[in-house]
Motif scaffolding. Structure first.
Motif, PDB file in Angstrom:
ATOM      1  N   GLY A 163       0.649  -1.345  -0.165  1.00  0.00           N
ATOM      2  CA  GLY A 163       0.239   0.001   0.161  1.00  0.00           C
ATOM      3  C   GLY A 163       1.127   0.997   0.140  1.00  0.00           C
ATOM      4  O   GLY A 163       2.406   0.412   0.080  1.00  0.00           O
ATOM      5  N   LEU A 164       0.278   2.261   0.158  1.00  0.00           N
ATOM      6  CA  LEU A 164       1.075   3.813   0.000  1.00  0.00           C
ATOM      7  C   LEU A 164       1.030   4.438   1.492  1.00  0.00           C
ATOM      8  O   LEU A 164      -0.880   4.337   1.920  1.00  0.00           O
ATOM      9  CB  LEU A 164       0.219   4.425  -1.468  1.00  0.00           C
ATOM     10  N   TYR A 165       1.133   4.965   1.632  1.00  0.00           N
ATOM     11  CA  TYR A 165       1.094   6.260   2.804  1.00  0.00           C
ATOM     12  C   TYR A 165       2.223   7.567   2.511  1.00  0.00           C
ATOM     13  O   TYR A 165       3.011   8.129   2.701  1.00  0.00           O
ATOM     14  CB  TYR A 165       2.003   5.162   4.270  1.00  0.00           C
ATOM     15  N   PHE A 166       0.791   8.252   2.628  1.00  0.00           N
ATOM     16  CA  PHE A 166       0.581   9.730   2.103  1.00  0.00           C
ATOM     17  C   PHE A 166       1.247  10.328   3.420  1.00  0.00           C
ATOM     18  O   PHE A 166       0.052  10.352   3.773  1.00  0.00           O
ATOM     19  CB  PHE A 166      -0.482  10.275   0.922  1.00  0.00           C
ATOM     20  N   TYR A 167       2.225  11.045   3.272  1.00  0.00           N
ATOM     21  CA  TYR A 167       1.585  11.978   4.864  1.00  0.00           C
ATOM     22  C   TYR A 167       2.281  13.158   4.310  1.00  0.00           C
ATOM     23  O   TYR A 167       3.074  13.831   3.305  1.00  0.00           O
ATOM     24  CB  TYR A 167       3.412  11.750   6.015  1.00  0.00           C
ATOM     25  N   GLY A 168       1.893  14.708   4.775  1.00  0.00           N
ATOM     26  CA  GLY A 168       2.214  15.845   4.282  1.00  0.00           C
ATOM     27  C   GLY A 168       1.175  16.826   4.977  1.00  0.00           C
ATOM     28  O   GLY A 168       0.271  16.118   5.810  1.00  0.00           O
ATOM     29  N   GLN A 169       1.474  17.934   5.336  1.00  0.00           N
ATOM     30  CA  GLN A 169       0.355  18.848   5.524  1.00  0.00           C
ATOM     31  C   GLN A 169      -0.604  19.011   5.167  1.00  0.00           C
ATOM     32  O   GLN A 169      -1.016  18.781   4.251  1.00  0.00           O
ATOM     33  CB  GLN A 169       1.333  20.522   5.552  1.00  0.00           C
ATOM     34  N   PHE A 170      -1.607  19.968   6.354  1.00  0.00           N
ATOM     35  CA  PHE A 170      -2.590  20.271   5.210  1.00  0.00           C
ATOM     36  C   PHE A 170      -2.864  20.564   3.930  1.00  0.00           C
ATOM     37  O   PHE A 170      -1.816  21.633   3.639  1.00  0.00           O
ATOM     38  CB  PHE A 170      -3.839  21.503   5.911  1.00  0.00           C
ATOM     39  N   GLY A 171      -4.114  20.269   3.391  1.00  0.00           N
ATOM     40  CA  GLY A 171      -3.981  20.995   1.748  1.00  0.00           C
ATOM     41  C   GLY A 171      -3.632  20.965   0.240  1.00  0.00           C
ATOM     42  O   GLY A 171      -3.156  20.998  -0.257  1.00  0.00           O
ATOM     43  N   VAL A 172      -2.127  19.432   0.999  1.00  0.00           N
ATOM     44  CA  VAL A 172      -1.199  19.477  -0.442  1.00  0.00           C
ATOM     45  C   VAL A 172      -1.713  18.650  -1.224  1.00  0.00           C
ATOM     46  O   VAL A 172      -0.724  18.479  -2.354  1.00  0.00           O
ATOM     47  CB  VAL A 172       0.014  19.176   0.313  1.00  0.00           C
ATOM     48  N   GLY A 173      -3.419  17.454  -1.147  1.00  0.00           N
ATOM     49  CA  GLY A 173      -3.570  17.735  -2.432  1.00  0.00           C
ATOM     50  C   GLY A 173      -3.701  15.849  -1.686  1.00  0.00           C
ATOM     51  O   GLY A 173      -3.578  14.991  -2.549  1.00  0.00           O
ATOM     52  N   LYS A 174      -2.875  15.588  -0.564  1.00  0.00           N
ATOM     53  CA  LYS A 174      -2.925  13.954  -0.552  1.00  0.00           C
ATOM     54  C   LYS A 174      -4.341  13.038  -0.517  1.00  0.00           C
ATOM     55  O   LYS A 174      -4.024  11.989  -1.475  1.00  0.00           O
ATOM     56  CB  LYS A 174      -2.689  14.010   0.751  1.00  0.00           C
TER      57      LYS A 174
END
Length: 310
Positions: A163-174
């Motif tokens: 699977g994938l784990y998308f980590y990032g700040q708010f609103g970046v399009g994850k």
């Protein structure tokens, strides 16, 4: 068939029956598809044809409807959305029916819609495609490549795809990129489910009294591709962590079903989130147990960029 016979009887009123039958027979026999059918069955006698006037009449009438199709919603055929075919069986001309192209397309669209399920996910995310995402945004390049690679790998070898784990700040399009993954899977007839975890876990608490908890958990466990959106934003409790998240992930790991995630936390931060609850305090071991089912079965991808919600 009675309705067709009654139509013919109404048409015959005020006419000599024998002359009327000859007239309608002549009209039916001029139809190209009827001629082709009879030519392919040279053993059909005139008596069989005469006995089959109601079937031939319905065939010609409904084929004419199809030739001047008013659309599926306004289809005048007895079986809405179905086209008749002539068959010769046991010395009798009968009708069989198959769905028309519009009906087939409608059913396909329904089937496609059912491949994408969601709980509390915005409509614009469910409409996302890789074509609708700005590929010139270098901050999200790695995430887009990982998302496309996941779809390709899963299609070719579903049981061995992480699977994938998308980590990032708010609103970046994850979440939006995950929507594109869902639609790419849909195009390959692969079902997926996206869950906005904070609202869904709250719903599950109410499901206990409604006695629908097991049904909802069973579906989320078994769907081909599961996307847990914004994991870590939920209010954690031992029940949510151990009985819900842990149970779901354990089943999916055993069955080799990939799970994808979006989060504002990286792996270590999510483990810390799972470890603490107001009722039970800190439980590091139980948090690690859940994280083992995430760390080793996903690829961590950092999604960068500006906040697109502002």
């Amino acid at each position: 068939m009675d309705s067709i016979k009654s139509v013919i009887r109404q048409m015959a009123k005020g006419h000599d029956i024998e002359q009327f039958n000859e007239k309608i027979m002549s009209s039916l026999l001029r139809h190209g598809d009827v001629q082709a059918f009879l030519n392919s069955h040279p053993d059909i006698t005139a008596a069989v044809v005469e006995k089959s006037i109601p079937h031939l009449f319905q065939f010609v009438q409904e084929r004419n409807h199809c030739d001047h199709c008013p659309g599926l919603d306004k289809c005048p055929n007895i079986l809405k959305g179905y086209q008749p075919e002539l068959v010769y069986d046991k010395a009798t001309i009968n009708l069989t029916f198959h769905s028309c192209p519009l009906k087939q397309r409608n059913e396909e669209m329904k089937k496609q819609a059912e491949l994408i399920r969601s709980y509390y996910v915005p409509d614009d995310v469910l409409q996302a495609t890789f074509q609708s995402i700005d590929t010139g945004d270098l901050d999200r390049y790695d995430a887009l490549v990982a998302a496309r690679d996941f779809v390709k790998e899963y299609t070719e070898n579903p049981k061995e795809t992480k699977g994938l784990y998308f980590y990032g700040q708010f609103g970046v399009g994850k979440t939006y990129i995950m929507g594109a993954v869902m639609n790419a899977l849909k195009d390959k007839n692969i079902p997926s489910l996206m869950v906005y975890t904070p609202d869904f876990f709250r719903e599950l608490k109410g499901s206990i009294q409604e006695r629908t908890l097991d049904e909802k958990l069973d579906y989320i466990k078994k769907v081909s591709v599961l996307i847990l959106d914004d994991i870590g934003a939920e209010i954690i409790s031992p029940w949510i962590r151990d009985e819900i998240i842990g149970s779901i992930l354990q089943y999916r790991v055993m069955k080799k079903l990939p799970t994808l995630y979006t989060s504002n936390y990286n792996y270590d931060e999510l483990e810390e989130h799972f470890s603490y609850s107001q009722k039970s305090g800190t439980e590091l071991l139980k948090a690690k147990r859940v994280m083992e089912r995430i760390r080793h079965y996903t690829k961590l991808v950092t999604v960068k960029g500006k906040n697109r919600r502002i």
